[in-house]
Scaffold this motif. Structure first.
Motif, mmCIF file in Angstrom:
data_model
loop_
_atom_site.group_PDB
_atom_site.id
_atom_site.type_symbol
_atom_site.label_atom_id
_atom_site.label_comp_id
_atom_site.label_asym_id
_atom_site.label_seq_id
_atom_site.Cartn_x
_atom_site.Cartn_y
_atom_site.Cartn_z
ATOM 1 N N ASP A 61 0.859 -1.180 0.000
ATOM 2 C CA ASP A 61 0.000 0.000 0.000
ATOM 3 C C ASP A 61 0.896 1.231 0.000
ATOM 4 O O ASP A 61 1.950 1.235 0.654
ATOM 5 N N ASP A 80 -2.410 11.276 -1.948
ATOM 6 C CA ASP A 80 -3.014 10.219 -2.748
ATOM 7 C C ASP A 80 -2.627 8.882 -2.146
ATOM 8 O O ASP A 80 -1.603 8.776 -1.450
ATOM 9 N N THR A 81 -3.420 7.875 -2.421
ATOM 10 C CA THR A 81 -3.105 6.529 -1.973
ATOM 11 C C THR A 81 -3.253 5.567 -3.142
ATOM 12 O O THR A 81 -4.029 5.809 -4.072
ATOM 13 N N ALA A 82 -2.472 4.520 -3.083
ATOM 14 C CA ALA A 82 -2.598 3.410 -4.018
ATOM 15 C C ALA A 82 -2.520 2.150 -3.165
ATOM 16 O O ALA A 82 -1.570 1.973 -2.402
ATOM 17 N N THR A 83 -3.525 1.312 -3.263
ATOM 18 C CA THR A 83 -3.585 0.146 -2.389
ATOM 19 C C THR A 83 -3.556 -1.148 -3.183
ATOM 20 O O THR A 83 -3.890 -1.170 -4.373
ATOM 21 N N ILE A 85 -1.064 -3.051 -4.283
ATOM 22 C CA ILE A 85 -0.151 -3.082 -5.425
ATOM 23 C C ILE A 85 0.653 -4.373 -5.359
ATOM 24 O O ILE A 85 1.370 -4.624 -4.385
ATOM 25 N N SER A 96 -0.449 1.662 -11.449
ATOM 26 C CA SER A 96 -1.199 2.870 -11.781
ATOM 27 C C SER A 96 -2.293 3.055 -10.738
ATOM 28 O O SER A 96 -2.702 2.124 -10.066
ATOM 29 N N TYR A 97 -2.715 4.298 -10.598
ATOM 30 C CA TYR A 97 -3.792 4.640 -9.680
ATOM 31 C C TYR A 97 -4.477 5.888 -10.210
ATOM 32 O O TYR A 97 -3.946 6.594 -11.067
ATOM 33 N N THR A 98 -5.652 6.166 -9.693
ATOM 34 C CA THR A 98 -6.384 7.365 -10.057
ATOM 35 C C THR A 98 -6.214 8.363 -8.925
ATOM 36 O O THR A 98 -6.519 8.062 -7.772
ATOM 37 N N ASP A 99 -5.710 9.562 -9.257
ATOM 38 C CA ASP A 99 -5.457 10.564 -8.212
ATOM 39 C C ASP A 99 -6.739 11.309 -7.842
ATOM 40 O O ASP A 99 -7.815 11.040 -8.385
#
Length: 139
Positions: A61, A80-83, A85, A96-99
């Motif tokens: 994460d 921002d977070t990206a979980t 992964i 990739s992630y959506t901000d």
């Protein structure tokens, strides 16, 4: 825009051929708190803090914070977070992630002891951007 997509496609396929397969749990190569700061000639400083945590074996994460300090001392923060992964390579990570602005962001990371080197591209909208390689220091 077509050139950006072409370059990213070429980089993706060339890096896939240099794949370092995961042996066991490779999240330890990426986890930690990393910081990076860069000064702008326009008189502001951008400070980045990324906290990378292990969710489970080979799953990470990301909590990514940016603070822009203006010349007058005022600050603008964003996070921002990206979980979830997935780690598929011991030293390279692509995700990739959506901000918060609903832009698709593609990130490439290279792990080294005490360093995390990253580049990213925002592929949507009028403000499509590409960030040069930044070298984050592990805290």
């Amino acid at each position: 825009m077509k050139n950006v997509i072409l370059v990213l496609t070429v980089l993706f396929f060339t890096r896939c051929s240099q794949h370092d397969p995961v042996r066991g749990d490779a999240t330890g190569n990426f986890t930690g708190t990393y910081k990076y700061a860069i000064a702008s000639p326009l008189g502001f400083v951008s400070k980045y803090t990324w906290v990378v945590t292990r969710r489970s074996a080979n799953v990470l994460d990301f909590d990514m914070q940016k603070v822009v300090v203006r010349g007058d001392g005022s600050e603008i923060s964003s996070r921002d977070t990206a979980t979830e992964i997935e780690v598929k390579d011991e030293k390279r990570l692509h995700f990739s992630y959506t901000d918060k602005n609903r832009r698709l962001i593609q990130v490439t990371l290279l792990a080294a002891p005490k360093k995390l080197t990253m580049t990213s591209s925002a592929l949507q909208g009028d403000d499509a951007t590409h960030v040069a390689w930044y070298e984050f220091d592990k805290q």
